[in-house]
Motif scaffolding. Structure first.
Motif, PDB file in Angstrom:
ATOM      1  N   MET A   1       8.709  -4.893 -10.229  1.00 42.22           N
ATOM      2  CA  MET A   1       7.477  -4.490  -9.574  1.00 42.22           C
ATOM      3  C   MET A   1       7.276  -2.977  -9.656  1.00 42.22           C
ATOM      4  SD  MET A   1       7.434  -6.933  -6.174  1.00 42.22           S
ATOM      5  CE  MET A   1       5.916  -6.165  -5.617  1.00 42.22           C
ATOM      6  N   ALA A   2       8.363  -2.211  -9.495  1.00 45.83           N
ATOM      7  CA  ALA A   2       8.257  -0.759  -9.589  1.00 45.83           C
ATOM      8  C   ALA A   2       7.835  -0.333 -10.993  1.00 45.83           C
ATOM      9  CB  ALA A   2       9.589  -0.118  -9.212  1.00 45.83           C
ATOM     10  N   PHE A   3       8.421  -0.980 -12.005  1.00 37.90           N
ATOM     11  CA  PHE A   3       8.077  -0.638 -13.392  1.00 37.90           C
ATOM     12  C   PHE A   3       6.612  -0.967 -13.680  1.00 37.90           C
ATOM     13  CE2 PHE A   3       7.597  -2.016 -17.832  1.00 37.90           C
ATOM     14  CZ  PHE A   3       7.935  -0.838 -18.482  1.00 37.90           C
ATOM     15  N   VAL A   4       6.187  -2.173 -13.269  1.00 41.06           N
ATOM     16  CA  VAL A   4       4.796  -2.571 -13.516  1.00 41.06           C
ATOM     17  C   VAL A   4       3.839  -1.658 -12.760  1.00 41.06           C
ATOM     18  CG1 VAL A   4       3.124  -4.421 -13.196  1.00 41.06           C
ATOM     19  CG2 VAL A   4       5.408  -4.956 -14.041  1.00 41.06           C
ATOM     20  N   SER A   5       4.168  -1.389 -11.489  1.00 39.24           N
ATOM     21  CA  SER A   5       3.291  -0.531 -10.681  1.00 39.24           C
ATOM     22  C   SER A   5       3.232   0.879 -11.241  1.00 39.24           C
ATOM     23  CB  SER A   5       3.792  -0.499  -9.233  1.00 39.24           C
ATOM     24  OG  SER A   5       3.794  -1.786  -8.671  1.00 39.24           O
TER      25      SER A   5
ATOM     26  N   LEU B   1       3.536  12.087 -15.155  1.00 35.41           N
ATOM     27  CA  LEU B   1       4.448  10.969 -15.396  1.00 35.41           C
ATOM     28  C   LEU B   1       5.799  11.215 -14.755  1.00 35.41           C
ATOM     29  CD1 LEU B   1       5.214   8.318 -16.770  1.00 35.41           C
ATOM     30  CD2 LEU B   1       5.751   9.628 -18.833  1.00 35.41           C
ATOM     31  N   MET B   2       6.291  12.445 -14.852  1.00 32.12           N
ATOM     32  CA  MET B   2       7.571  12.776 -14.242  1.00 32.12           C
ATOM     33  C   MET B   2       7.485  12.628 -12.721  1.00 32.12           C
ATOM     34  SD  MET B   2      10.695  13.563 -14.595  1.00 32.12           S
ATOM     35  CE  MET B   2      10.681  13.943 -16.350  1.00 32.12           C
TER      36      MET B   2
ATOM     37  N   PHE C   1       8.422   6.696  -7.749  1.00 33.51           N
ATOM     38  CA  PHE C   1       8.749   5.274  -7.759  1.00 33.51           C
ATOM     39  C   PHE C   1      10.265   5.044  -7.747  1.00 33.51           C
ATOM     40  CE2 PHE C   1       4.333   4.516  -8.966  1.00 33.51           C
ATOM     41  CZ  PHE C   1       4.078   3.336  -8.293  1.00 33.51           C
ATOM     42  N   THR C   2      11.014   5.960  -8.348  1.00 31.94           N
ATOM     43  CA  THR C   2      12.476   5.825  -8.318  1.00 31.94           C
ATOM     44  C   THR C   2      12.996   5.949  -6.899  1.00 31.94           C
ATOM     45  OG1 THR C   2      12.660   6.718 -10.563  1.00 31.94           O
ATOM     46  CG2 THR C   2      14.643   6.761  -9.193  1.00 31.94           C
ATOM     47  N   LEU C   3      12.503   6.966  -6.174  1.00 29.09           N
ATOM     48  CA  LEU C   3      12.928   7.127  -4.782  1.00 29.09           C
ATOM     49  C   LEU C   3      12.506   5.926  -3.940  1.00 29.09           C
ATOM     50  CD1 LEU C   3      12.114  10.920  -4.222  1.00 29.09           C
ATOM     51  CD2 LEU C   3      14.355   9.880  -4.596  1.00 29.09           C
TER      52      LEU C   3
ATOM     53  N   MET D   1      15.676  -0.861  -2.300  1.00 27.66           N
ATOM     54  CA  MET D   1      16.937  -1.550  -2.578  1.00 27.66           C
ATOM     55  C   MET D   1      17.887  -1.487  -1.378  1.00 27.66           C
ATOM     56  SD  MET D   1      17.733  -0.450  -6.514  1.00 27.66           S
ATOM     57  CE  MET D   1      16.660  -0.959  -7.853  1.00 27.66           C
ATOM     58  N   ILE D   2      17.952  -0.302  -0.752  1.00 20.00           N
ATOM     59  CA  ILE D   2      18.824  -0.172   0.420  1.00 20.00           C
ATOM     60  C   ILE D   2      18.333  -1.083   1.545  1.00 20.00           C
ATOM     61  CG2 ILE D   2      19.638   1.407   2.206  1.00 20.00           C
ATOM     62  CD1 ILE D   2      19.506   3.652   0.132  1.00 20.00           C
TER      63      ILE D   2
END
Length: 490
Positions: free
Chosen positions: A20-24, A183-184, A190-192, A198-199
């Protein structure tokens, strides 16, 4: 690798979150990039219109060169072009209808990217042809170096006639440079967010799985014979319901196990008593302890004890068949009043010995019911035998049938004997339970009421003690026959 539920759920949730994070993120980047590109093109178009307005004030001298009426107009145009170049990294061309380019802005071209210098002349010519028709054009073209050039072109008019065009060019790399920075930022964001998700997912999954692990451990403990263990009721609502259902099951199993142990103990006691008596008397006759003249008396006792043992075994077998669903009912329509009369006639000796007053009150005559006649007869015999056993001398025995409603008949059998103590009322239908152990020693098997209760449950009906404010006795219900059999004419 993923052998337990926690690992599997966590892995599944992680994959879903990352996907979902990748698609979003991809959708967001593409959407933002398109928005930025569109915004850049719109802004360039606005700037081109402003410059076209300035170009409309130009004049063409005798040698075909552009000039302004005032030098300040030229300075303003150069300032405007310089600002567009600084803000958008784009350069401007002002072209007349003959294709001549204003050279007053050549300083911007010298500072432009090499990609802009490799524009295809044919593409520019086709672009000018459309603009000279009075159209505003936005386009992307690939230059000779393979780069993408974004171009906006608007016409400028003098005396309501298209006199030329203003073209603004910029390299797509300029927007892409901003896009890469964005993009960065999006990737980091989205990584954070994915890490936090995940936590949170790991903690939530652990909260779901931990109570299940506790329930599993409790089930394993129960499988080793320890039935008093209970699961902690925690977690989400579904898991709490599961834990509650498990605890209810554990309590019922503990009750069943306790009943099984008591049943085995009671059966052992009931079997040991007649067997011990039989063994003692037979042994006394064999070794000569019992005289020859008394043997007939003791043989009668042995005979009575074997009959008692036979009744006990038959009752146990019947209970076992009913518990296992082997016992089948033979349904028929019969007159319950007539059945009660026949049972009483068979007990006339006991009634006369105690000089009992028998009262019979039948609301309907006849009263046909739909049931297994033999099984209901067994219930009636058990209840009447108990009533006769506990009624006092010169007492009263009452039997009645009542229509509760159109589909149910109630049968009441009671006496005016002493009331059943409260502690005995709670266990009156328990197997091998005897309310007055001293009074009934050596009589009955203690299974009659339990068998009666099972028979009524098989019929889908109830048997219960009468309220304490009434006479001592029992009530059981039967389904009324839907169609009474025809009466025989004399």
């Amino acid at each position: 690798m993923f052998q337990n539920l926690f690992s599997r759920l966590l892995a599944l949730f992680m994959v879903v979150i990352l996907l979902m994070a990748f698609v979003s993120a991809t959708y967001s980047v593409i959407s933002i990039r398109n928005t930025m590109t569109e915004s850049r093109m719109v802004n360039l178009l606005t700037q081109a219109r402003d410059i076209a307005y300035l170009a409309a004030n130009l004049r063409i001298n005798a040698i075909g060169s552009f000039f302004f009426d005032r030098s300040s107009d030229m300075q303003y145009l150069q300032w405007k072009a310089k600002r567009v170049y600084d803000d958008y990294h784009a350069f401007i061309m002002i072209v007349d209808s003959r294709g001549r380019v204003m050279d007053n802005l050549a300083f911007l071209t010298r500072n432009s990217d090499n990609a802009l210098e490799t524009l295809d002349g044919d593409d520019v010519s086709h672009l000018l042809m459309d603009v000279m028709k009075g159209q505003e054009v936005r386009t992307k073209v690939v230059n000779a170096a393979g780069g993408v050039i974004m171009t906006v072109a608007v016409p400028y008019r003098q005396n309501n006639r298209v006199q030329g065009a203003v073209l603004i060019h910029t390299s797509a790399q300029v927007i892409e440079a901003e896009y890469h920075g964005l993009l960065m930022q999006v990737t980091v964001g989205f990584t954070l967010a994915s890490i936090v998700a995940m936590i949170g997912t790991a903690l939530y999954t652990r909260g779901i799985v931990k109570p299940l692990t506790v329930i599993t451990g409790a089930a394993e403990t129960m499988s080793r014979g320890k039935l008093n263990v209970r699961a902690e009721v925690t977690g989400v609502n579904e898991v709490r319901q599961l834990a509650g259902a498990f605890n209810v099951m554990a309590e019922k199993l503990e009750t069943v196990e306790k009943g099984r142990k008591e049943f085995v103990s009671n059966v052992s006691h009931e079997l040991r008593s007649p067997i011990t008596s039989i063994h003692g008397f037979v042994e006394g006759m064999l070794d000569g302890t019992i005289p020859q003249d008394d043997r007939e008396q003791y043989l009668q006792i042995v005979f009575d004890e074997t009959n008692r043992l036979k009744r006990l075994i038959n009752d146990l077998l019947q209970l076992s068949r009913m518990d296992n669903g082997v016992e089948q009912l033979q349904w028929s329509d019969f007159d319950i009043n007539e059945l009660l009369r026949r049972v009483l006639i068979g007990r006339m000796t006991d009634i006369e010995q105690k000089n009992l007053n028998v009262q019979m009150d039948f609301q309907l005559e006849p009263c046909f019911v739909h049931a297994d006649q033999d099984r209901i007869s067994q219930v009636v015999v058990n209840i009447i035998d108990n009533a006769l056993k506990f009624v006092e001398q010169d007492g009263c025995l009452t039997i009645s049938t009542t229509l509760l409603h159109d589909s149910t008949v109630a049968v009441d059998i009671s006496n005016d004997g002493p009331p059943i103590p409260e502690e005995d009322r709670l266990h009156i239908f328990d197997r091998f339970y005897k309310a007055d152990k001293a009074h009934t020693a050596g009589q009955g098997t203690g299974l009659g009421l339990s068998i009666s209760q099972q028979i009524m449950h098989m019929h889908g009906q109830n048997i219960m003690l009468l309220p304490e404010d009434q006479e001592t006795g029992f009530r059981f219900t039967l389904a009324r026959s839907r169609q009474e059999p025809p009466r025989l004419e004399n």
